[in-house]
Design a protein around this motif. Structure first.
Motif, short mmCIF file in Angstrom:
data_model
loop_
_atom_site.label_atom_id
_atom_site.label_comp_id
_atom_site.label_asym_id
_atom_site.label_seq_id
_atom_site.Cartn_x
_atom_site.Cartn_y
_atom_site.Cartn_z
N GLU A 340 0.95 -1.02 0.05
CA GLU A 340 -0.04 0.14 -0.11
C GLU A 340 0.98 1.14 -0.01
OE1 GLU A 340 -2.91 2.66 3.01
OE2 GLU A 340 -2.34 0.54 3.55
N ASP A 372 -1.97 -7.01 -4.97
CA ASP A 372 -2.82 -7.01 -5.99
C ASP A 372 -3.54 -5.53 -5.94
OD1 ASP A 372 -1.96 -9.49 -7.02
OD2 ASP A 372 -3.52 -10.42 -6.16
N ASP A 373 -4.02 -5.47 -4.75
CA ASP A 373 -4.79 -3.94 -4.40
C ASP A 373 -3.76 -3.03 -4.66
OD1 ASP A 373 -7.13 -5.35 -3.75
OD2 ASP A 373 -6.92 -5.34 -1.69
N LEU A 375 -1.48 -2.70 -6.78
CA LEU A 375 -0.86 -2.48 -8.00
C LEU A 375 -2.21 -1.95 -8.84
CD1 LEU A 375 0.90 -5.82 -8.76
CD2 LEU A 375 2.00 -3.45 -8.92
N ARG A 376 -3.70 -2.26 -8.40
CA ARG A 376 -4.71 -1.75 -9.04
C ARG A 376 -4.49 -0.28 -8.80
NH1 ARG A 376 -7.07 -7.01 -8.38
NH2 ARG A 376 -7.33 -6.74 -6.09
N ALA A 377 -4.30 0.13 -7.33
CA ALA A 377 -4.13 1.48 -7.15
C ALA A 377 -3.46 2.58 -7.92
CB ALA A 377 -4.01 1.71 -5.57
N LEU A 379 -2.81 1.81 -11.05
CA LEU A 379 -3.27 1.90 -12.33
C LEU A 379 -4.62 2.77 -12.17
CD1 LEU A 379 -2.82 -1.81 -13.61
CD2 LEU A 379 -1.47 0.30 -14.42
N LEU A 381 -7.39 1.61 -10.70
CA LEU A 381 -8.59 0.88 -10.92
C LEU A 381 -9.18 0.68 -9.46
CD1 LEU A 381 -6.83 -1.64 -13.32
CD2 LEU A 381 -8.43 0.20 -13.98
#
Length: 381
Positions: A340, A372-373, A375-377, A379, A381
């Motif tokens: 994070e 995973d969360d 990496l989405r942040a 991007l 997403l």
């Protein structure tokens, strides 16, 4: 670390410089190399603790490398929690490239003995000359090879032998003094309390600390010494004797020497005490944001306990987590909470784009939904 992949495999943030790439120096979790010596065929190594050779060699690493036909000294000095070094040649086969130094040792009188297998080639089993070989004696002009004689049966004689630069002599002295136990304590104290040679003091301290029922006393003596290297010996002695390391770490947690604090961090590795995380966090707050050796000692300390150690540091750091030092700790961390913060660093508008590969590489050492969360942040997403 996680996959065992070859060093040549392309990866995020890898260096253009092959030695740096080879030794993974850009990766979190890798202690810095003392020195990049380049290609070669490294062989024998020792540390010179005599006084016969010039002062620049005293206390330094002496290393043979048969490939480039050289026996070198690595002139080392402290640098933060670690070291930096320069090369000084002791023997170089510039005029005879059959010179293949295979080992080096310190003679009883303080000279160096360098074994030369003397061959046209090096590597594997490619030997071109099975008969020739030499031993070089390295000493000042006019030196005559003499092996001093010692009486290992008395505390006085054995304690003098303990000062020898020769490993075999020191081993015989150490063994004799250890067997004498308390009978040798007064003579060893004389060595320890003589301030002109810290190597001699450290050797005496190891023996004093191994005496029956005297270890705790000499750990206290050592960690209160004015010399940081002796304080380090005290920490290591406490570890060997399996003493309460929390007490030792708490005593020295604000030590002015980063080398002592490095040793404290390593002493906390796999320590299950409830106080370990808080003490680690206190040590982590003293990272300056530049000292990779210190950072890696913190990483070694937090192994298998990253979540509790990292959480303790976050509490202490508060809103100041995003300093250069804080970003270093996050980059090095294996805590499930770190991704994070990696994402927050990367997404921050003041984070230079050139540093993004460094932080993205850190994700390769994480797994799970937190990664995973994060990496989405990144991007959005």
């Amino acid at each position: 670390e996680l996959t065992g992949a070859d060093w040549k495999l392309e990866r995020t943030g890898m260096s253009d410089d092959i030695p740096i790439r080879h030794w993974h120096q850009n990766d979190p979790g890798v202690v810095p190399n003392l020195l990049q010596t380049g290609a070669g065929s490294p062989t024998g190594i020792t540390v010179y603790e005599g006084s016969l050779l010039p002062a620049m060699f005293r206390g330094q690493i002496i290393h043979c490398d048969a490939g480039p036909n050289v026996c070198r000294a690595y002139y080392t000095k402290k640098d933060g929690a670690g070291y930096q070094a320069e090369i000084a040649n002791v023997l170089h086969g510039a005029r005879d490239n059959w010179f293949r130094p295979s080992d080096v040792s310190v003679a009883p009188g303080g000279s160096l003995l360098v074994a030369d297998w003397y061959d046209p080639g090096v590597g594997g089993h490619r030997a071109g000359d099975l008969d020739s070989g030499r031993i070089f004696l390295v000493a000042p002009p006019g030196h005559k090879y003499v092996a001093p004689e010692f009486d290992f049966s008395t505390p006085g004689g054995a304690s003098e032998a303990l000062k020898s630069p020769n490993f075999a002599t020191r081993y015989m002295a150490w063994t004799a003094l250890h067997e004498m136990g308390s009978e040798a304590e007064s003579r060893l104290l004389e060595v320890f309390e003589t301030p002109d040679n810290q190597h001699h003091r450290a050797r005496a301290l190891w023996l004093l600390g191994k005496m029956e029922c005297r270890g705790e006393h000499y750990v206290r003596v050592a960690i209160n010494d004015t010399n940081p290297d002796i304080r380090i010996v005290g920490v290591r002695l406490a570890r060997q004797l399996k003493f309460d390391l929390i007490t030792v770490v708490r005593k020295l947690a604000r030590d002015p020497s980063p080398q002592v604090r490095r040793e404290l961090a390593i002493a906390l590795r796999h320590n299950k005490s409830p106080q370990a995380a808080e003490l680690w966090a206190e040590l982590a707050l003293q990272h300056d944001g530049h000292d990779r050796w210190y950072l890696e000692s913190l990483g070694i300390a937090a192994d298998m306990q990253w979540d509790t150690f990292f959480a303790a540091w976050l509490i202490k750091a508060g809103d100041d987590w995003s300093t250069a030092a804080g970003r270093d700790i996050i980059w090095r961390s294996r805590s499930k909470y770190a991704p994070e913060y990696l994402a927050r660093i990367i997404n921050h508008p003041e984070t230079p784009a050139r540093s993004h590969p460094r932080y993205l590489r850190a994700f390769d050492f994480h797994s799970g939904p937190e990664k995973d969360d994060a990496l989405r942040a990144i991007l959005g997403l």
